[in-house]
Structure formats: structure tokens, C-alpha cells
Motif scaffolding. Structure first.
Motif, PDB file in Angstrom:
ATOM      1  N   HIS A 229      -3.224   5.546  -9.066  1.00  0.00           N
ATOM      2  CA  HIS A 229      -4.265   4.769  -9.753  1.00  0.00           C
ATOM      3  C   HIS A 229      -4.151   3.272  -9.474  1.00  0.00           C
ATOM      4  N   ASN A 230      -2.952   2.809  -9.122  1.00  0.00           N
ATOM      5  CA  ASN A 230      -2.735   1.391  -8.835  1.00  0.00           C
ATOM      6  C   ASN A 230      -2.549   1.141  -7.340  1.00  0.00           C
ATOM      7  N   PHE A 231      -3.123   2.002  -6.527  1.00  0.00           N
ATOM      8  CA  PHE A 231      -2.976   1.898  -5.075  1.00  0.00           C
ATOM      9  C   PHE A 231      -3.554   0.568  -4.597  1.00  0.00           C
ATOM     10  N   PHE A 232      -2.868  -0.048  -3.634  1.00  0.00           N
ATOM     11  CA  PHE A 232      -3.258  -1.370  -3.133  1.00  0.00           C
ATOM     12  C   PHE A 232      -3.177  -1.341  -1.614  1.00  0.00           C
ATOM     13  N   GLY A 233      -4.272  -1.633  -0.934  1.00  0.00           N
ATOM     14  CA  GLY A 233      -4.267  -1.715   0.525  1.00  0.00           C
ATOM     15  C   GLY A 233      -4.483  -0.377   1.199  1.00  0.00           C
ATOM     16  N   LEU A 234      -3.882  -0.223   2.382  1.00  0.00           N
ATOM     17  CA  LEU A 234      -4.078   0.961   3.212  1.00  0.00           C
ATOM     18  C   LEU A 234      -2.967   1.998   3.067  1.00  0.00           C
ATOM     19  N   VAL A 235      -1.795   1.551   2.658  1.00  0.00           N
ATOM     20  CA  VAL A 235      -0.642   2.448   2.604  1.00  0.00           C
ATOM     21  C   VAL A 235       0.275   2.050   1.454  1.00  0.00           C
ATOM     22  N   SER A 236       0.941   3.041   0.901  1.00  0.00           N
ATOM     23  CA  SER A 236       1.956   2.796  -0.117  1.00  0.00           C
ATOM     24  C   SER A 236       3.254   3.419   0.381  1.00  0.00           C
ATOM     25  N   LEU A 237       4.284   2.616   0.465  1.00  0.00           N
ATOM     26  CA  LEU A 237       5.605   3.126   0.808  1.00  0.00           C
ATOM     27  C   LEU A 237       6.409   3.267  -0.475  1.00  0.00           C
ATOM     28  N   ILE A 238       7.131   4.369  -0.565  1.00  0.00           N
ATOM     29  CA  ILE A 238       8.032   4.576  -1.703  1.00  0.00           C
ATOM     30  C   ILE A 238       9.417   4.829  -1.141  1.00  0.00           C
ATOM     31  N   ILE A 239      10.380   4.071  -1.634  1.00  0.00           N
ATOM     32  CA  ILE A 239      11.769   4.266  -1.241  1.00  0.00           C
ATOM     33  C   ILE A 239      12.533   4.749  -2.459  1.00  0.00           C
ATOM     34  N   LYS A 240      13.240   5.848  -2.277  1.00  0.00           N
ATOM     35  CA  LYS A 240      13.966   6.441  -3.408  1.00  0.00           C
ATOM     36  C   LYS A 240      15.441   6.087  -3.340  1.00  0.00           C
ATOM     37  N   SER A 241      16.070   6.115  -4.500  1.00  0.00           N
ATOM     38  CA  SER A 241      17.510   5.904  -4.563  1.00  0.00           C
ATOM     39  C   SER A 241      18.173   7.025  -3.776  1.00  0.00           C
ATOM     40  N   PRO A 242      19.135   6.746  -2.918  1.00  0.00           N
ATOM     41  CA  PRO A 242      20.061   5.629  -2.857  1.00  0.00           C
ATOM     42  C   PRO A 242      19.647   4.501  -1.911  1.00  0.00           C
ATOM     43  N   TYR A 243      18.396   4.403  -1.541  1.00  0.00           N
ATOM     44  CA  TYR A 243      17.855   3.283  -0.746  1.00  0.00           C
ATOM     45  C   TYR A 243      18.560   3.138   0.606  1.00  0.00           C
ATOM     46  N   ASN A 244      18.166   3.974   1.542  1.00  0.00           N
ATOM     47  CA  ASN A 244      18.676   3.861   2.904  1.00  0.00           C
ATOM     48  C   ASN A 244      17.542   4.152   3.884  1.00  0.00           C
ATOM     49  N   ASP A 245      17.838   4.151   5.168  1.00  0.00           N
ATOM     50  CA  ASP A 245      16.810   4.313   6.193  1.00  0.00           C
ATOM     51  C   ASP A 245      16.095   5.658   6.117  1.00  0.00           C
ATOM     52  N   GLU A 246      16.725   6.656   5.539  1.00  0.00           N
ATOM     53  CA  GLU A 246      16.125   7.996   5.452  1.00  0.00           C
ATOM     54  C   GLU A 246      15.406   8.243   4.128  1.00  0.00           C
ATOM     55  N   SER A 247      15.394   7.279   3.224  1.00  0.00           N
ATOM     56  CA  SER A 247      14.833   7.533   1.889  1.00  0.00           C
ATOM     57  C   SER A 247      13.508   6.800   1.647  1.00  0.00           C
ATOM     58  N   ILE A 248      12.786   6.471   2.721  1.00  0.00           N
ATOM     59  CA  ILE A 248      11.506   5.779   2.579  1.00  0.00           C
ATOM     60  C   ILE A 248      10.395   6.654   3.150  1.00  0.00           C
ATOM     61  N   PHE A 249       9.258   6.708   2.427  1.00  0.00           N
ATOM     62  CA  PHE A 249       8.156   7.586   2.786  1.00  0.00           C
ATOM     63  C   PHE A 249       6.832   6.850   2.619  1.00  0.00           C
ATOM     64  N   ALA A 250       5.826   7.248   3.411  1.00  0.00           N
ATOM     65  CA  ALA A 250       4.511   6.604   3.382  1.00  0.00           C
ATOM     66  C   ALA A 250       3.473   7.564   2.816  1.00  0.00           C
ATOM     67  N   TRP A 251       2.524   7.000   2.039  1.00  0.00           N
ATOM     68  CA  TRP A 251       1.495   7.802   1.367  1.00  0.00           C
ATOM     69  C   TRP A 251       0.144   7.106   1.482  1.00  0.00           C
ATOM     70  N   ASP A 252      -0.926   7.903   1.497  1.00  0.00           N
ATOM     71  CA  ASP A 252      -2.271   7.336   1.438  1.00  0.00           C
ATOM     72  C   ASP A 252      -2.742   7.325  -0.013  1.00  0.00           C
ATOM     73  N   SER A 253      -3.963   6.863  -0.238  1.00  0.00           N
ATOM     74  CA  SER A 253      -4.473   6.693  -1.607  1.00  0.00           C
ATOM     75  C   SER A 253      -4.717   8.016  -2.332  1.00  0.00           C
ATOM     76  N   ASN A 254      -4.702   9.131  -1.604  1.00  0.00           N
ATOM     77  CA  ASN A 254      -4.871  10.452  -2.220  1.00  0.00           C
ATOM     78  C   ASN A 254      -3.543  11.157  -2.461  1.00  0.00           C
ATOM     79  N   GLY A 255      -2.440  10.498  -2.108  1.00  0.00           N
ATOM     80  CA  GLY A 255      -1.123  11.105  -2.289  1.00  0.00           C
ATOM     81  C   GLY A 255      -0.703  11.984  -1.122  1.00  0.00           C
ATOM     82  N   ASN A 256      -1.400  11.850   0.015  1.00  0.00           N
ATOM     83  CA  ASN A 256      -1.024  12.612   1.211  1.00  0.00           C
ATOM     84  C   ASN A 256       0.008  11.830   2.016  1.00  0.00           C
ATOM     85  N   SER A 257       0.944  12.548   2.575  1.00  0.00           N
ATOM     86  CA  SER A 257       1.993  11.938   3.378  1.00  0.00           C
ATOM     87  C   SER A 257       1.412  11.378   4.683  1.00  0.00           C
ATOM     88  N   ILE A 258       1.930  10.233   5.103  1.00  0.00           N
ATOM     89  CA  ILE A 258       1.546   9.612   6.373  1.00  0.00           C
ATOM     90  C   ILE A 258       2.804   9.509   7.225  1.00  0.00           C
TER      91      ILE A 258
END
Length: 135
Positions: free
Chosen positions: A101-130
Motif C-alpha cells: 500500500h505504501n509502494f514508491f517508485g518502480l521497485v521495492s527491495l526488502i532485505i531480511k535479517s541477518p542482512y547479507n548479500d543473499e538476503s535481499i529481494f526485489a518486488w513489484d507493486s503487486n508483490g511479484n518477485s523481480i
């Protein structure tokens, strides 16, 4: 009557994230833990390819263990903003309903704990993985 036909081009969206930007995201989110961290992504988009090459700390941002945000009205107009990245200290990288609901721009990246190179993911405004690649 005039009929106008628009060609609709479907692009396979993909995100290219510079390694130094990812390192900055990881450091920022580790520093903000156990609260969520939020940053604005800067870059360029062309033909479905989103290249992320910078970050901005949003003015007047706020966060807690389960939320992060900022008032959009204080942002200067900048065509290089392509989205946001925020952390999920809980360890899940799935976007919440509030995230969508608070989507901003073209993409939303979410990084989960423990915050490393393998814990970041990209999503579109519909919640689909990019697709996300580190360059």
C-alpha cells in the motif's frame, strides 16, 4: 471517429544493483537493527531494466521494530528515484500488505535479517518477485 492504437510493450523487469550500493544497504540496516531501516533507491530505468547506483536517506524518516516510513511531501523532485529499500528484522523478505500500500517508485527491495548479500529481494507493486542481480 478516430481510433488510436497504442502498442503495449511487455518488458521482463529486472533489477541490477551495484555491489557498493548493496554493501551500503547492508551496513545501514545492521546499524538500524532491531528497527527497520528505509532508504530511497536512485538509478535509471530503460526497457524494463532498473539499474540502481545510489541511495538517499529520506528526510524525517521514522522506524520501529515492525515499520519504517517517511513523509513523501518533503522529498525534492528527482527523476532518478526508482524505488525504496527497507529491512525486515523479523527475517521474512515477503512484502506485507502495508508495504504494498505504501509502494514508491518502480521497485521495492526488502532485505531480511541477518542482512547479507543473499538476503535481499526485489518486488513489484503487486508483490511479484523481480529478478535481482548484483553487478
Amino acid at each position: 471517429m478516430i481510433t488510436v492504437i497504442f502498442k503495449k510493450r511487455n518488458f521482463e523487469r529486472k533489477v541490477l544493483l551495484q555491489k557498493d550500493v548493496l554493501d551500503s544497504i547492508v551496513s545501514y540496516c545492521q546499524m538500524k537493527h532491531p528497527n527497520e531501516g528505509i532508504l530511497i533507491l536512485k538509478g535509471k530505468s530503460k526497457n524494463g531494466e532498473i539499474k540502481i547506483d545510489g541511495l538517499v536517506i529520506p528526510p524525517f524518516n521514522y522506524s520501529g521494530p515492525t515499520f519504517a516510513g517517511f513523509p513523501h511531501s518533503f522529498l525534492p523532485f528527482d527523476m532518478s528515484y526508482v524505488g525504496i529499500v527497507h529491512s525486515h528484522p523479523s527475517g521474512s523478505a515477503e512484502p506485507s500488505v502495508t508495504d504494498l500500500h505504501n509502494f514508491f517508485g518502480l521497485v521495492s527491495l526488502i532485505i531480511k535479517s541477518p542482512y547479507n548479500d543473499e538476503s535481499i529481494f526485489a518486488w513489484d507493486s503487486n508483490g511479484n518477485s523481480i529478478s535481482l542481480s548484483i553487478v
